[in-house]
Write a protein that holds these residues in place. Structure first.
Motif, mmCIF file in Angstrom:
data_model
loop_
_atom_site.group_PDB
_atom_site.id
_atom_site.type_symbol
_atom_site.label_atom_id
_atom_site.label_comp_id
_atom_site.label_asym_id
_atom_site.label_seq_id
_atom_site.Cartn_x
_atom_site.Cartn_y
_atom_site.Cartn_z
ATOM 1 N N ALA A 1 0.981 -1.200 -0.064
ATOM 2 C CA ALA A 1 0.070 0.013 0.056
ATOM 3 C C ALA A 1 0.812 1.267 -0.091
ATOM 4 C CB ALA A 1 -0.975 0.026 1.175
ATOM 5 N N GLY A 2 1.750 1.467 0.746
ATOM 6 C CA GLY A 2 2.789 2.421 0.698
ATOM 7 C C GLY A 2 3.518 2.748 -0.622
ATOM 8 N N ILE A 3 3.818 1.336 -1.265
ATOM 9 C CA ILE A 3 4.527 1.577 -2.462
ATOM 10 C C ILE A 3 3.707 2.202 -3.574
ATOM 11 C CG2 ILE A 3 5.572 0.343 -4.425
ATOM 12 C CD1 ILE A 3 6.862 -1.433 -2.400
ATOM 13 N N VAL A 4 2.619 1.741 -3.613
ATOM 14 C CA VAL A 4 1.511 1.897 -4.683
ATOM 15 C C VAL A 4 1.015 3.437 -4.420
ATOM 16 C CG1 VAL A 4 -0.970 1.575 -5.241
ATOM 17 C CG2 VAL A 4 0.756 -0.445 -5.254
ATOM 18 N N GLY A 5 0.747 3.721 -3.106
ATOM 19 C CA GLY A 5 0.443 5.094 -2.692
ATOM 20 C C GLY A 5 1.377 6.182 -3.064
ATOM 21 N N SER A 6 2.757 6.009 -2.697
ATOM 22 C CA SER A 6 3.691 6.985 -3.280
ATOM 23 C C SER A 6 3.669 7.013 -4.593
ATOM 24 C CB SER A 6 4.904 6.501 -2.538
ATOM 25 O OG SER A 6 5.300 5.312 -3.109
ATOM 26 N N ARG A 7 3.632 6.178 -5.382
ATOM 27 C CA ARG A 7 3.730 6.058 -6.983
ATOM 28 C C ARG A 7 2.591 6.871 -7.412
ATOM 29 N NH1 ARG A 7 6.446 0.461 -9.202
ATOM 30 N NH2 ARG A 7 8.240 0.663 -7.943
ATOM 31 N N VAL B 1 0.874 9.267 -5.868
ATOM 32 C CA VAL B 1 0.825 10.678 -5.597
ATOM 33 C C VAL B 1 1.888 11.243 -6.609
ATOM 34 C CG1 VAL B 1 1.930 12.400 -3.782
ATOM 35 C CG2 VAL B 1 0.237 10.232 -2.936
ATOM 36 N N ARG B 2 3.062 10.597 -6.714
ATOM 37 C CA ARG B 2 4.141 11.148 -7.719
ATOM 38 C C ARG B 2 3.254 11.234 -8.956
ATOM 39 N NH1 ARG B 2 8.904 6.809 -6.276
ATOM 40 N NH2 ARG B 2 9.300 7.686 -4.246
ATOM 41 N N ALA B 3 2.627 10.368 -9.448
ATOM 42 C CA ALA B 3 1.944 10.338 -10.801
ATOM 43 C C ALA B 3 1.055 11.413 -10.918
ATOM 44 C CB ALA B 3 1.131 8.970 -11.118
ATOM 45 N N LEU B 4 0.186 11.828 -10.035
ATOM 46 C CA LEU B 4 -0.531 12.745 -9.992
ATOM 47 C C LEU B 4 -0.057 14.192 -9.877
ATOM 48 C CD1 LEU B 4 -3.403 11.679 -7.427
ATOM 49 C CD2 LEU B 4 -3.767 12.097 -9.717
ATOM 50 N N ALA B 5 1.384 14.262 -9.073
ATOM 51 C CA ALA B 5 1.919 15.770 -9.166
ATOM 52 C C ALA B 5 2.481 15.835 -10.576
ATOM 53 C CB ALA B 5 3.195 15.379 -8.112
ATOM 54 N N ARG B 6 2.911 14.856 -11.266
ATOM 55 C CA ARG B 6 3.503 15.023 -12.604
ATOM 56 C C ARG B 6 2.570 15.599 -13.455
ATOM 57 N NH1 ARG B 6 5.940 9.446 -13.079
ATOM 58 N NH2 ARG B 6 7.329 9.744 -11.149
ATOM 59 N N ARG B 7 1.187 14.936 -13.275
ATOM 60 C CA ARG B 7 0.301 15.492 -14.148
ATOM 61 C C ARG B 7 -0.207 16.958 -14.107
ATOM 62 N NH1 ARG B 7 -4.215 10.444 -14.488
ATOM 63 N NH2 ARG B 7 -2.714 9.084 -15.414
ATOM 64 N N ARG B 8 -0.022 17.191 -12.775
ATOM 65 C CA ARG B 8 -0.678 18.634 -12.457
ATOM 66 C C ARG B 8 0.251 19.679 -12.967
ATOM 67 N NH1 ARG B 8 -3.404 18.896 -6.636
ATOM 68 N NH2 ARG B 8 -5.358 17.335 -7.213
ATOM 69 N N ARG B 9 1.637 19.409 -12.975
ATOM 70 C CA ARG B 9 2.762 20.183 -13.440
ATOM 71 C C ARG B 9 2.617 20.090 -15.101
ATOM 72 N NH1 ARG B 9 7.570 17.298 -10.903
ATOM 73 N NH2 ARG B 9 6.942 17.069 -8.729
ATOM 74 N N ARG B 10 1.992 19.500 -15.701
ATOM 75 C CA ARG B 10 1.845 19.746 -17.259
ATOM 76 C C ARG B 10 0.770 20.635 -17.540
ATOM 77 N NH1 ARG B 10 2.255 13.590 -19.165
ATOM 78 N NH2 ARG B 10 4.567 13.182 -18.294
#
Length: 140
Positions: free
Chosen positions: A123-129, A131-140
Protein backbone atom coordinates in the motif's frame (compact mmCIF):
# COMPACT_ATOMS: atom_id res chain seq x y z
CA UNK A 1 -32.22 -30.38 28.59
CA UNK A 2 -31.80 -30.43 32.36
CA UNK A 3 -34.30 -31.71 34.90
CA UNK A 4 -35.23 -28.16 35.91
CA UNK A 5 -36.24 -27.07 32.40
CA UNK A 6 -39.70 -27.77 31.03
CA UNK A 7 -40.99 -27.49 27.49
CA UNK A 8 -44.65 -26.71 27.01
CA UNK A 9 -46.09 -27.10 23.51
CA UNK A 10 -49.76 -26.84 22.64
CA UNK A 11 -50.29 -29.10 19.63
CA UNK A 12 -53.33 -30.79 18.09
CA UNK A 13 -53.37 -34.50 18.91
CA UNK A 14 -52.70 -35.64 15.31
CA UNK A 15 -49.41 -33.61 15.21
CA UNK A 16 -48.12 -34.93 18.54
CA UNK A 17 -45.99 -37.74 17.00
CA UNK A 18 -43.94 -35.41 14.79
CA UNK A 19 -43.44 -32.89 17.58
CA UNK A 20 -42.39 -35.58 20.07
CA UNK A 21 -39.88 -36.95 17.56
CA UNK A 22 -38.49 -33.46 16.93
CA UNK A 23 -38.21 -32.61 20.62
CA UNK A 24 -36.44 -35.93 21.26
CA UNK A 25 -34.06 -35.25 18.36
CA UNK A 26 -33.24 -31.74 19.64
CA UNK A 27 -32.61 -33.06 23.14
CA UNK A 28 -30.25 -35.72 21.79
CA UNK A 29 -28.40 -33.15 19.63
CA UNK A 30 -27.96 -30.79 22.57
CA UNK A 31 -26.66 -33.62 24.75
CA UNK A 32 -24.20 -34.90 22.13
CA UNK A 33 -22.88 -31.50 21.02
CA UNK A 34 -22.68 -30.11 24.54
CA UNK A 35 -20.54 -33.05 25.59
CA UNK A 36 -18.08 -32.48 22.75
CA UNK A 37 -17.85 -28.68 22.93
CA UNK A 38 -14.95 -28.25 25.34
CA UNK A 39 -11.42 -26.88 25.49
CA UNK A 40 -10.06 -30.41 25.84
CA UNK A 41 -11.60 -31.19 22.44
CA UNK A 42 -9.35 -28.49 20.95
CA UNK A 43 -6.12 -28.97 22.91
CA UNK A 44 -6.33 -31.83 25.34
CA UNK A 45 -5.83 -31.67 29.09
CA UNK A 46 -3.45 -29.31 30.98
CA UNK A 47 0.16 -30.52 31.01
CA UNK A 48 2.67 -30.26 33.87
CA UNK A 49 6.41 -30.75 33.35
CA UNK A 50 9.50 -29.47 35.16
CA UNK A 51 7.42 -27.31 37.53
CA UNK A 52 5.54 -25.57 34.68
CA UNK A 53 1.82 -26.12 34.06
CA UNK A 54 0.32 -25.22 30.70
CA UNK A 55 -3.47 -24.76 30.63
CA UNK A 56 -5.06 -24.50 27.17
CA UNK A 57 -7.50 -21.68 26.38
CA UNK A 58 -10.00 -21.90 23.53
CA UNK A 59 -13.26 -20.42 22.30
CA UNK A 60 -15.83 -23.18 21.93
CA UNK A 61 -19.45 -22.88 20.89
CA UNK A 62 -22.21 -25.04 19.54
CA UNK A 63 -25.61 -24.56 18.01
CA UNK A 64 -28.44 -26.68 16.80
CA UNK A 65 -31.90 -26.42 15.35
CA UNK A 66 -34.78 -28.53 14.24
CA UNK A 67 -38.27 -28.46 12.90
CA UNK A 68 -41.53 -30.33 12.52
CA UNK A 69 -44.29 -30.29 9.97
CA UNK A 70 -47.39 -31.87 8.60
CA UNK A 71 -48.69 -31.48 5.05
CA UNK A 72 -52.05 -29.74 4.84
CA UNK A 73 -54.62 -30.62 2.21
CA UNK A 74 -57.14 -33.32 1.46
CA UNK A 75 -55.17 -35.09 -1.29
CA UNK A 76 -51.80 -34.95 0.45
CA UNK A 77 -50.51 -36.59 3.58
CA UNK A 78 -47.16 -36.43 5.28
CA UNK A 79 -45.20 -35.98 8.44
CA UNK A 80 -42.13 -33.94 9.21
CA UNK A 81 -39.04 -33.67 11.29
CA UNK A 82 -35.44 -32.68 10.92
CA UNK A 83 -32.54 -31.23 12.76
CA UNK A 84 -28.92 -30.35 12.60
CA UNK A 85 -26.11 -28.87 14.57
CA UNK A 86 -22.46 -28.00 14.69
CA UNK A 87 -19.52 -27.24 16.93
CA UNK A 88 -16.91 -24.51 16.47
CA UNK A 89 -13.67 -24.72 18.45
CA UNK A 90 -10.77 -22.31 18.03
CA UNK A 91 -7.53 -22.24 20.02
CA UNK A 92 -6.79 -18.82 21.54
CA UNK A 93 -3.69 -19.39 23.64
CA UNK A 94 -2.51 -20.93 26.88
CA UNK A 95 -1.88 -20.03 30.50
CA UNK A 96 1.62 -20.81 31.73
CA UNK A 97 1.89 -21.32 35.50
CA UNK A 98 5.41 -21.27 36.92
CA UNK A 99 6.59 -20.54 40.49
CA UNK A 100 3.11 -19.37 41.52
CA UNK A 101 2.87 -16.86 38.65
CA UNK A 102 0.39 -17.24 35.80
CA UNK A 103 0.97 -15.65 32.39
CA UNK A 104 -1.44 -15.77 29.45
CA UNK A 105 0.25 -16.39 26.09
CA UNK A 106 -1.91 -15.84 23.01
CA UNK A 107 -1.43 -17.97 19.92
CA UNK A 108 -1.09 -15.67 16.95
CA UNK A 109 -2.00 -16.55 13.41
CA UNK A 110 1.27 -16.65 11.44
CA UNK A 111 -0.50 -15.30 8.33
CA UNK A 112 -1.29 -12.11 10.21
CA UNK A 113 2.37 -11.69 11.06
CA UNK A 114 3.26 -11.98 7.37
CA UNK A 115 0.22 -10.66 5.49
CA UNK A 116 -0.29 -7.39 7.38
CA UNK A 117 3.27 -6.06 6.98
CA UNK A 118 3.38 -7.12 3.31
CA UNK A 119 0.01 -5.44 2.65
CA UNK A 120 1.18 -2.25 4.39
CA UNK A 121 4.40 -2.24 2.35
CA UNK A 122 2.51 -2.71 -0.93
CA UNK A 123 0.00 0.00 0.00
CA UNK A 124 2.88 2.39 0.75
CA UNK A 125 4.61 1.67 -2.57
CA UNK A 126 1.43 1.98 -4.63
CA UNK A 127 0.33 5.07 -2.70
CA UNK A 128 3.64 6.90 -3.17
CA UNK A 129 3.73 6.10 -6.90
CA UNK A 130 0.15 7.32 -7.28
CA UNK A 131 0.97 10.61 -5.54
CA UNK A 132 4.02 11.12 -7.77
CA UNK A 133 1.99 10.41 -10.92
CA UNK A 134 -0.68 12.91 -9.88
CA UNK A 135 1.96 15.54 -9.13
CA UNK A 136 3.50 15.07 -12.60
CA UNK A 137 0.11 15.46 -14.30
CA UNK A 138 -0.61 18.70 -12.46
CA UNK A 139 2.72 20.22 -13.52
CA UNK A 140 1.95 19.69 -17.21
Amino acid sequence: MTDNEETSVSVPLEDAGAVDATVTLLERLAEKLGGKASVSAVYGEPITRDGITVVPVARVGFGFGGGAGKEAGAARSGEGGGGGGGVDARPLGYIEIKDGTAVYRPIRDPWLDIALPVAALLAGIVGSRSVRALARRRRR
